[in-house]
Design an enzyme around this catalytic site. Structure first.
Site, PDB file in Angstrom:
ATOM      1  N   PHE A   1     -90.343  -3.591 -71.691  1.00 57.08           N
ATOM      2  CA  PHE A   1     -90.132  -3.778 -70.401  1.00 57.08           C
ATOM      3  C   PHE A   1     -88.476  -3.827 -69.881  1.00 57.08           C
ATOM      4  CE2 PHE A   1     -89.217  -7.950 -69.006  1.00 57.08           C
ATOM      5  CZ  PHE A   1     -89.471  -8.671 -70.412  1.00 57.08           C
ATOM      6  N   LYS A   2     -87.636  -4.313 -70.877  1.00 57.69           N
ATOM      7  CA  LYS A   2     -86.163  -4.595 -70.668  1.00 57.69           C
ATOM      8  C   LYS A   2     -85.621  -3.238 -70.208  1.00 57.69           C
ATOM      9  CE  LYS A   2     -86.900  -8.499 -72.643  1.00 57.69           C
ATOM     10  NZ  LYS A   2     -86.819  -9.941 -72.237  1.00 57.69           N
ATOM     11  N   ASP A   3     -86.123  -2.341 -70.528  1.00 54.26           N
ATOM     12  CA  ASP A   3     -85.193  -0.996 -70.128  1.00 54.26           C
ATOM     13  C   ASP A   3     -85.471  -0.847 -68.782  1.00 54.26           C
ATOM     14  OD1 ASP A   3     -84.935   0.205 -72.896  1.00 54.26           O
ATOM     15  OD2 ASP A   3     -86.948   0.754 -73.032  1.00 54.26           O
TER      16      ASP A   3
ATOM     17  N   MET B   1     -82.274  -2.799 -67.753  1.00 44.80           N
ATOM     18  CA  MET B   1     -81.169  -2.729 -68.376  1.00 44.80           C
ATOM     19  C   MET B   1     -80.613  -1.268 -68.065  1.00 44.80           C
ATOM     20  SD  MET B   1     -79.851  -4.981 -70.277  1.00 44.80           S
ATOM     21  CE  MET B   1     -80.852  -6.142 -71.203  1.00 44.80           C
TER      22      MET B   1
END
Ligand SMILES: Cc1ncc(COP(=O)(O)O)c(C=O)c1O
Ligand SMILES: N[C@@H](CCOP(=O)(O)O)C(=O)O
Length: 489
Positions: free
Chosen positions: A131-133, A136
């Site tokens: 989910f960081k993408d 980010m």
């Protein structure tokens, strides 16, 4: 790649409040800043976290209008009030369009139904399968944009329990204006996670394997931000969820899912696999902006500090226990400070006092009123190792859906909840192929990586092993970072 062109930009008058937002520190002693400064500053100079001075509101009509709209369009409407006039609407639209064009699913964050009234929100279709993408990919572009406009460079340092590091490296690799250093706990991340950090060959990427836990990495990182001479000399910037821009980008998918399931005409609940409290805090922000949320449910693994806090009001750190959901092996949940600020009437002095007690004795007690305010919006539940594995196995057997261990924790906790008319959305925070050993041990199926990620599994690795000692790590960064310019004491 589906779309590289700027999106058609809608008029601002569909928002109730577009005034430029200023940001204040949760500890009340750092300068008030605008969006671009907050973006580059990361942690506030007083050790606090930046939050907007006021919450922008979206009207019910605006929220209803999100249903069926492209992800990038919703992102523009949700993010723009936090950016204000710092970045032009057109530039923001172009960056949002580019950030999500490379996702593997056309909906960017699709919803999948797994049971009556229960849904999984897949947040793992970005380049590093986490989910960081979602945040980010935008953050990399925003930082580059602001650094270019100002003619500056930055040294980014990130702490990771496995996913933030890979996503940050992917977003910043090869970028001319930044060096990126990622601190990860040696031996406590999955092979796929480690290789995402150690196989990129770009000269601006530096991965440091520390002997310690994620909490050690994060404490060292925060120490760098409050070491003013070091911070200034390397032009330190942060990409963890201490950076407000990370949270803002994560607010978008709550609106996307909520509108798809009938908001604002009915309330929605969300269960969030939680560690550093950034993802669930984004849900809280969505609620402040007008999304009707019935419950926000914190799901923890054995590192259950937040579940204990909601039970007995004592925020008390214990040693980090390694689990099969390593990205959630966290005991000090940074973003909880932002919620504490809200439930203490935005009184920085009270937050300074709580945080001083935490660093002196490893604990603090919440007073009755703030604890009650937290319990008004949040519930919490925990999931042990055996239950995580059993949830992966049973869900595959009963529905054919393959979970990663972090999402399995969310689903298990959601399943324990009393019945409600509000749809429950479980945030699916990682693709099962990031944790193939744990998934295979649980259900006998080894999830395959997307073909484009396969080569990294046999590529040479490059990283530096270091003790979890801030002084040594700062010296290493000073020797390596291209932005380092002057003497530091
Ligand atoms: C896969 C996964 N799930 C859940 C979490 C917890 O999210 P947060 O730290 O925002 O609470 C993380 C790490 O942040 C993660 O990488
Ligand atoms: N689980 C995270 C820990 C850092 O969280 P962040 O959201 O504050 O960057 C990770 O995988 O690194």
């Amino acid at each position: 790649m589906r779309r590289l062109h700027p999106l058609p930009v809608r008029k601002r008058d569909f928002l109730e409040d577009i005034a430029a937002v200023k940001y204040v520190s949760t500890r009340g002693e750092a300068p008030v800043l605008g969006f671009s400064d907050v973006l580059l500053t990361g942690l506030a100079a007083d050790g606090g976290l930046y939050v907007p001075q006021t919450w922008p509101k979206l009207s019910r009509e605006t929220i209803a209008g999100f249903a069926g709209r492209p992800y990038a369009e919703v992102a523009q409407a949700v993010i723009e009030p936090f950016v204000g006039d710092d970045i032009s609407r057109e530039d923001l639209a172009a960056m949002i369009g580019e950030a999500y064009a490379g996702f593997r699913h056309p909906a960017v964050t699709p919803l999948v139904q797994v049971a009556p009234n229960r849904f999984v929100l897949e947040l793992f279709h970005g380049p590093t399968l986490a989910f960081k993408d979602v945040a980010m990919q935008l953050l990399g572009r925003l930082m580059d944009h602001v650094l270019t406009a100002r003619g500056q460079r930055a040294t980014i340092v990130g702490a990771t329990s496995g996913d933030t590091g890979g996503a940050a490296i992917e977003a910043f690799r090869g970028r001319e204006r930044t060096d990126i250093f990622v601190l990860f706990p040696d031996g406590r991340v999955s092979d796929v996670q480690r290789r995402q950090m150690t196989t990129p060959t770009e000269a601006n990427v530096h991965s440091l394997a520390l002997s310690g836990t994620f909490d050690d990495c994060q404490t060292i990182l925060k120490g760098m931000f409050t070491h003013a001479a070091f911070r200034d000399r390397v032009q330190l910037a942060g990409v963890n969820s201490i950076n407000w821009a990370r949270i803002v980008a994560q607010v978008v998918y709550y609106f996307v899912a909520g509108a798809a399931l009938g908001a604002p005409h009915r309330p929605i609940s969300f269960t969030v696999p939680t560690g550093n409290f950034g993802d669930i805090l984004a849900g809280y922000v969505a609620a402040q902006m007008g999304l009707p949320i019935e419950r926000l449910v914190i799901a923890t693994n054995a590192n259950d500090i937040l579940a204990r806090t909601l039970e007995n009001g004592a925020y008390e750190t214990r040693g980090v226990v390694p689990t099969i959901s390593p990205s959630m092996d966290i005991q000090i949940s940074s973003n909880f400070e932002r919620l504490l600020f809200e439930v203490h009437g935005r009184d920085g002095a009270q937050i300074r006092s709580l945080m001083a007690r935490l660093s002196q004795s490893g604990r603090f007690e919440l007073a009755e009123a703030p604890l009650a305010a937290i319990r008004e919006g949040f519930d919490a539940g925990r999931c042990g190792e055996a239950e995580t594995a059993a949830t992966i196995e049973r869900t595959l057997r009963e529905t054919g859906y393959l979970l990663d261990p972090h999402t399995a924790i969310g689903l298990h906790v959601a399943e324990q909840r009393p019945a409600s008319d509000a749809p429950m959305v479980v945030l699916a925070t990682a693709h099962p192929a990031k944790f193939p050993d744990a998934v295979e041990a649980a259900c006998g199926v080894r999830p395959a990586l997307p073909p484009e990620l396969e080569p990294m599994m046999s590529a040479p690795e490059r990283f530096t092993k270091m003790a979890a000692e801030r002084g040594e790590i700062e010296r290493h960064i000073l020797d390596t970072a291209r932005a380092a310019t002057m003497e530091v004491s």
